[in-house]
Design a protein around this motif. Structure first.
Motif, mmCIF file in Angstrom:
data_model
loop_
_atom_site.group_PDB
_atom_site.id
_atom_site.type_symbol
_atom_site.label_atom_id
_atom_site.label_comp_id
_atom_site.label_asym_id
_atom_site.label_seq_id
_atom_site.Cartn_x
_atom_site.Cartn_y
_atom_site.Cartn_z
ATOM 1 N N GLY A 229 -16.407 -4.697 -3.419
ATOM 2 C CA GLY A 229 -15.084 -3.905 -3.235
ATOM 3 C C GLY A 229 -14.424 -2.925 -4.010
ATOM 4 N N GLY A 230 -15.143 -2.519 -4.248
ATOM 5 C CA GLY A 230 -14.781 -0.942 -5.370
ATOM 6 C C GLY A 230 -14.549 -0.423 -4.195
ATOM 7 N N TYR A 231 -15.248 -0.091 -3.378
ATOM 8 C CA TYR A 231 -13.970 0.788 -2.351
ATOM 9 C C TYR A 231 -12.584 1.093 -2.093
ATOM 10 N N ASN A 232 -12.457 -0.221 -2.096
ATOM 11 C CA ASN A 232 -11.425 -0.552 -1.666
ATOM 12 C C ASN A 232 -9.596 0.134 -2.463
ATOM 13 N N SER A 233 -9.895 0.403 -3.810
ATOM 14 C CA SER A 233 -8.849 1.424 -4.143
ATOM 15 C C SER A 233 -9.298 2.904 -3.618
ATOM 16 N N LYS A 234 -10.327 2.982 -3.482
ATOM 17 C CA LYS A 234 -10.402 4.559 -2.877
ATOM 18 C C LYS A 234 -10.014 4.484 -1.819
ATOM 19 N N CYS A 235 -9.228 3.183 -1.078
ATOM 20 C CA CYS A 235 -8.569 3.844 0.270
ATOM 21 C C CYS A 235 -8.287 5.077 1.090
ATOM 22 N N ARG A 236 -7.773 6.244 1.797
ATOM 23 C CA ARG A 236 -6.897 7.349 1.063
ATOM 24 C C ARG A 236 -5.841 6.805 2.353
ATOM 25 N N VAL A 237 -6.357 6.346 3.827
ATOM 26 C CA VAL A 237 -5.193 6.662 4.612
ATOM 27 C C VAL A 237 -5.214 4.417 4.983
ATOM 28 N N TYR A 238 -6.281 3.864 5.142
ATOM 29 C CA TYR A 238 -6.833 2.490 5.661
ATOM 30 C C TYR A 238 -5.386 1.571 4.780
ATOM 31 N N ASP A 239 -5.078 0.695 5.378
ATOM 32 C CA ASP A 239 -3.971 0.115 4.866
ATOM 33 C C ASP A 239 -2.936 0.534 3.632
ATOM 34 N N ARG A 240 -2.529 1.562 3.903
ATOM 35 C CA ARG A 240 -2.086 1.895 3.111
ATOM 36 C C ARG A 240 -0.971 2.718 3.343
ATOM 37 N N GLU A 241 -0.246 2.029 4.478
ATOM 38 C CA GLU A 241 1.249 2.283 5.622
ATOM 39 C C GLU A 241 2.565 2.226 4.349
ATOM 40 N N GLY A 242 3.271 3.580 4.708
ATOM 41 C CA GLY A 242 4.221 3.556 3.448
ATOM 42 C C GLY A 242 3.867 4.379 2.006
ATOM 43 N N GLU A 243 2.379 4.045 1.494
ATOM 44 C CA GLU A 243 2.685 4.525 0.448
ATOM 45 C C GLU A 243 2.526 6.396 0.043
ATOM 46 N N PRO A 244 2.673 7.741 -0.185
ATOM 47 C CA PRO A 244 2.593 8.402 -0.270
ATOM 48 C C PRO A 244 0.967 8.974 0.204
ATOM 49 N N CYS A 245 1.184 9.934 0.766
ATOM 50 C CA CYS A 245 -0.669 10.527 0.865
ATOM 51 C C CYS A 245 -0.833 11.357 0.053
ATOM 52 N N GLN A 246 -2.462 11.538 -0.682
ATOM 53 C CA GLN A 246 -2.479 11.942 -1.702
ATOM 54 C C GLN A 246 -2.808 13.770 -1.738
ATOM 55 N N ARG A 247 -3.194 13.809 -0.288
ATOM 56 C CA ARG A 247 -3.243 14.974 -0.412
ATOM 57 C C ARG A 247 -1.424 15.932 0.062
ATOM 58 N N CYS A 248 -0.518 15.322 0.527
ATOM 59 C CA CYS A 248 0.152 16.292 1.044
ATOM 60 C C CYS A 248 1.159 14.763 0.443
ATOM 61 N N GLY A 249 1.822 13.941 0.183
ATOM 62 C CA GLY A 249 2.902 13.210 -0.621
ATOM 63 C C GLY A 249 4.027 12.879 0.409
ATOM 64 N N ASN A 250 2.926 12.931 1.786
ATOM 65 C CA ASN A 250 4.200 12.492 2.654
ATOM 66 C C ASN A 250 2.850 10.649 2.870
#
Length: 270
Positions: A229-250
Motif C-alpha cells: 500500500g505504500g504507493y497510495n500516497s504517491k499517486c499523483r492523479v488517481y483518486d485525487r479529484e479536486g486536489e491540486p496538481c503537483q505540477r501546476c496546482g490546478n
C-alpha cells in the motif's frame, strides 16, 4: 482492483513465506470461488508443497509439486492475508490454505477465483489472450512502438486492454499518462514518436516505482506489513479529484472515458 504492481508485490511476499512449504490443510468457504468439486480440490492440494509462485498480468500462479497449478485472480475487492489463526482479520474467508500454524487467507473473492489446473499448459491456455508483460526485459521501446502503431483507440481504453499490454488497469493507466504529460483521451494514432517514447518511459518508471513501493492497495499482507500500500500516497492523479496538481496546482479532474473512471490534470496534460 489489484493491478500488476499489487500482484507482483503479493508474489514477492508469498515467495518469502510459502515457497517450499507444505499445505497442511485446505478449507473452502465458498465453493463458487473454485472450479472443481471441493473433495477434488482438497485431494489435489492438501499435503502438496508450493514449489513456486509466478505472476502473469493480474493473475498469480501457485505451482505445486504434483504439477497442479492454482490460478488466482482477485478481481474487484479481493485480497490476501497471511497470519496465524489469532491474527486473522474479522472478515469472511472464501479459501484458506494452511501451512502448519500459519494460514493464507483469500478474502473478498466474490468476483475473483482460485482455480485448479492439472499442469502448467492447462493453466496457460486460460491466459492465451493476454498481451506482453510491460516490465519484461525483452519488451523494448521498439516492441511498444510497433504495438502502439496498430492502435486507434484512446490511451485510457488501450492501456487497460489486457490484450494490448498485460496488467495495467485504471490506476496506473492514469498515473503513466500524467507522468508522460498526455491526456488519457488522446488517440494512439495522434501521438508523435516522441510522445510514444515518453509514454513508454513513463510506463516503465511508474510500474517499477509502484512495485518497489508495494502497490496502492492499503490492506496489509501480514501483521506488521509496512510495505503493502505504500504507493497510495504517491499517486499523483488517481483518486485525487479536486486536489491540486503537483505540477501546476490546478485541480485534478475526474471523468469517464468509455465508462472507465479516469483522473487527470486538464492543464498540464496535453
Amino acid at each position: 482492483m489489484p493491478e500488476l504492481p499489487e500482484m507482483e508485490n503479493y508474489k514477492n511476499l508469498l515467495m518469502q513465506r510459502i515457497q517450499n512449504k507444505q499445505i497442511t490443510e485446505v478449507e473452502i468457504g465458498r465453493e463458487k470461488s473454485i472450479n472443481v468439486p471441493v473433495t477434488e480440490f482438497n485431494s489435489l492440494v492438501k499435503n502438496q508443497t508450493v514449489k513456486n509462485v509466478t505472476r502473469r498480468a493480474k493473475h498469480l500462479l501457485f505451482h505445486l509439486d504434483n504439477d497442479v497449478v492454482l490460478l488466482l485472480h482477485l478481481m474487484l475487492g479481493g485480497w490476501m492475508f497471511y497470519s496465524t489463526e489469532q491474527e486473522k482479520p474479522d472478515r469472511t474467508i472464501q479459501v484458506r490454505l494452511s501451512f502448519g500454524n500459519e494460514h493464507l487467507y483469500f478474502i473478498g473473492l466474490r468476483l475473483g477465483y482460485l482455480h485448479l489446473y492439472k499442469g502448467i499448459e492447462a493453466a496457460k491456455k486460460k491466459l492465451d489472450d493476454l498481451g506482453p508483460e510491460p516490465l519484461d526485459p525483452e519488451f523494448k521501446i521498439e516492441n511498444f512502438m510497433e504495438l502502439a502503431g496498430k492502435r486507434r483507440g484512446s490511451l485510457k481504453t488501450t492501456l487497460v486492454n489486457q490484450s494490448f499490454l498485460a496488467g495495467i488497469g485504471n490506476c496506473y493507466s492514469d498515473e503513466m499518462c500524467f507522468h508522460a504529460g498526455l491526456l488519457p483521451e488522446r488517440k494512439f494514432n495522434e501521438l508523435s514518436d516522441h510522445e510514444n517514447r515518453q509514454l513508454f518511459q513513463s510506463m516503465q518508471f511508474i510500474l517499477r516505482d509502484a512495485v518497489n513501493s508495494g502497490g496502492y492497495m492499503e490492506e496489509p499482507f501480514f501483521p506488521g506489513d509496512s510495505l503493502t500500500g505504500g504507493y497510495n500516497s504517491k499517486c499523483r492523479v488517481y483518486d485525487r479529484e479536486g486536489e491540486p496538481c503537483q505540477r501546476c496546482g490546478n485541480p485534478i479532474i475526474k471523468d469517464e472515458i468509455s465508462s472507465k473512471k479516469t483522473f487527470y490534470c486538464g492543464h498540464c496534460q496535453k
